[in-house]
Design a protein around this motif. Structure first.
Motif, PDB file in Angstrom:
ATOM      1  N   SER A 333      63.563 -21.217  -4.089  1.00  0.00           N
ATOM      2  CA  SER A 333      63.749 -21.912  -2.810  1.00  0.00           C
ATOM      3  C   SER A 333      62.528 -21.826  -1.907  1.00  0.00           C
ATOM      4  O   SER A 333      62.444 -22.560  -0.913  1.00  0.00           O
ATOM      5  N   ARG A 334      61.576 -20.943  -2.206  1.00  0.00           N
ATOM      6  CA  ARG A 334      60.407 -20.777  -1.344  1.00  0.00           C
ATOM      7  C   ARG A 334      59.468 -21.983  -1.478  1.00  0.00           C
ATOM      8  O   ARG A 334      59.166 -22.432  -2.576  1.00  0.00           O
ATOM      9  N   GLN A 335      59.023 -22.462  -0.333  1.00  0.00           N
ATOM     10  CA  GLN A 335      58.089 -23.570  -0.315  1.00  0.00           C
ATOM     11  C   GLN A 335      56.665 -23.045  -0.507  1.00  0.00           C
ATOM     12  O   GLN A 335      56.373 -21.884  -0.249  1.00  0.00           O
ATOM     13  N   ARG A 337      52.358 -24.421  -1.987  1.00  0.00           N
ATOM     14  CA  ARG A 337      51.551 -25.336  -2.775  1.00  0.00           C
ATOM     15  C   ARG A 337      51.086 -24.634  -4.050  1.00  0.00           C
ATOM     16  O   ARG A 337      50.652 -23.483  -4.026  1.00  0.00           O
TER      17      ARG A 337
END
Length: 567
Positions: A333-335, A337
């Protein structure tokens, strides 16, 4: 015609011999034979032997090949055998480089064993690498199909006695091989990879259960170490999709360069979660510097992780994305890049407030493959459940039961409250989100996310080892039924794989073992027999064979291997 020798003594008492090419002519008038000198070679100690060779070679060209051989060999020679020598020669040199011969001979000291045990063990290992066969067939291969230095023939009993002896020295042999190979190849052993496989037996009957300790070794029934009763060849979760046959479990530790450093065997019912602790303890006895263990998702239990951390070690372990654990859900669930690293892999480290570090990896090519596979599975599922609404509840239940044996299809099916069969669209959405992804857990604070991802990817070296074990070395079929012989068979396969990997790593470039073996097996040992006795020599290496030997850092084998004058 013959070579005549004459001698004279100098003033200082030295005897000097002179050589002449002469022949006898009959003097009819005198009625006697007279010696006629055709050529004088001069002093024997100053003889130009190269000039003599050139003269003999030049004269030989005037004769037919067969007559030339007979004329230069004190009688007619017969070619009695021709056997491959290149493969066994190269493997034997690698065997000696690793000091395996010395370890075995040291262990033999003071024991009443056949002194040829070391040669027999090498021959069995070479057989796995060059022409894998049963031990019975190996005896014929050694005696008639190949040349092995120091071993002309062998019996079945000698093979089995050597295998029994191998089991007693395996820990010392593995330790010596490990340090020799890391020294020889200048390996940086900071990562050790571990994985398991299973190998089944073509028999429907499992072994009788016997008491065993936590490492799967047989013990007496009243021994305090006894923790379970199970046979060695027994049923378990098969990695060859043969749950119907008894099996054994085999584990292997491999360096980041693909060198197998040790192998283990366990009863077929042993699960992965029971193994890693024994492996860690066995390797720990080698007093290595700090090592990071890399293992697949089957070893991710908390108990295993604690075991790997003992003694200052660490781990990189895959996490099961479909486990549904709180840590996996938080990591997904962690955003963030992704950063692209080697081989088009994308990685990002995610922080979830745990002691361990978590790295999420994404492979676009693998994501495409996952999507294609899922599309095919869904198409198959839709074909199966189409028009099932018209069936009775019992008939639909039978279809659902049949699909339970096909987890790939069952995963995407759901049953409505009314008992109807449907494609689970929510499950498809969830699986789509996992395409091409895998999650890694690491205990080391100093490794970068890229190092963690690439380190885990090198588990493919273990998979390559299993593939070669089964396809090149014929780990299966196993022709033994006794537990000790099965364990020894696995050790022989490991030693053969060790020599193969050392050869490939030393040669480098595009030199695979199949290519090395094909080239070297064209180099033969040829045996000639004549009135004067027997001699054996090697054929002249072709350029391709010299290239292989050069890549391996080996000199060509001796031209004349053996001379046995006739009594």
């Amino acid at each position: 015609m013959y070579v005549k020798a004459s001698s004279r003594k100098t003033k200082d008492g030295q005897v000097i011999r002179y050589l002449q090419l002469a022949h006898n002519e009959w003097d009819a008038q005198a009625g006697i034979s007279r010696t006629k000198v055709l050529h004088s070679f001069g002093r024997e100690d100053e003889l130009d032997r190269d000039a003599v060779k050139r003269l003999v070679s030049a004269l030989s060209r005037l004769l037919d090949p067969a007559d030339a051989v007979a004329a230069t060999s004190a009688g007619e020679l017969t070619l009695t055998s021709s056997r491959p020598i290149g493969g066994t020669y190269a493997l034997d040199q690698m065997w000696r480089r690793l000091g395996l011969d010395a370890v075995i001979r040291r262990q033999l000291a003071g024991r009443k064993l056949d002194p040829r045990v070391e040669r027999v063990l090498f021959a069995l290992v070479a057989n796995r690498a060059l022409a894998a066969s049963s031990k019975l067939a190996a005896t014929g291969w050694i005696a008639g199909d190949v040349h092995i230095d120091g071993l002309e023939e062998i019996s079945d009993d000698a093979c089995y006695r050597a295998m029994d002896y191998l089991l007693t020295i395996e820990p010392d042999l593995a330790k010596e091989a490990y340090f020799q190979v890391t020294d020889l190849l200048s390996l940086e052993v900071d990562l050790l990879f571990f994985d398991t496989t299973s190998t089944y037996f073509e028999t429907g009957e499992a072994d009788e259960p016997v008491p065993r300790d936590q490492d799967g070794n047989r013990v007496d029934g009243d021994d305090e170490a006894a923790v379970k009763d199970t046979g060695f060849r027994t049923h378990g979760k098969s990695k060859d999709s043969r749950d119907d046959l008894p099996q054994v479990v085999v584990g292997m530790a491999v360096t980041r360069d693909g060198i197998p450093v040790r192998v283990w065997s366990w009863p077929g019912s042993t699960t992965d979660t029971d193994l890693i602790r024994q492996v860690r303890d066995d390797i720990r006895e080698w007093t290595l510097s700090r090592v990071i263990w890399v293992a697949d998702r089957g070893f991710t239990s908390q108990k295993n992780r604690r075991a790997l951390m003992r003694g200052g070690g660490g781990y990189i372990i895959g996490e099961k994305l479909r486990s549904g654990s709180a840590e996996v859900k938080a990591a997904l669930s962690r955003q963030g890049r992704y950063a692209t690293v080697k081989d088009n892999m994308q990685v990002k480290e995610v922080s979830i407030g745990a002691d361990d570090r978590f790295v999420l990896c994404y492979n676009p090519a693998q994501a495409e493959r996952d999507a294609i596979v899922r599309t095919k599975l869904i198409a198959q599922l839709e074909e199966v459940i189409t028009d099932t609404d018209k069936l009775t509840a019992a008939e639909r239940a039978r279809i659902e039961g049949a699909l339970s044996g096909k987890p790939g299809l069952k995963r995407f099916m759901r049953t409505t409250p009314g008992g109807l069969l449907r494609v689970d669209k929510q499950k498809i959405k969830t699986e789509t989100n996992l395409d091409g992804k895998y999650l890694l857990r690491c205990s080391d604070p100093g490794l970068s996310a890229e190092d963690i991802a690439l380190g885990y990817k090198q588990l493919l070296e273990v998979e390559r080892g299993w593939r070669d074990m089964k396809q090149i070395l014929d780990l299966r079929p196993v022709y033994h039924r006794r537990e000790d012989r099965i364990r020894a068979h696995v050790l022989l396969c490991w030693l053969a794989l060790l020599l193969i990997r050392v050869a490939e790593t030393t040669a480098g470039g595009s030199w695979t073992w199949n290519r090395i073996r094909a080239e070297l097996q064209r180099l033969h040992a040829v045996t000639y027999t004549g009135p004067a006795g027997t001699f054996r020599q090697t054929t002249e290496p072709a350029k391709s064979q010299r290239d292989v030997l050069t890549a391996l850092g080996l000199d060509p084998p001796k031209k004349i291997i053996e001379i046995s004058p006739k009594p």
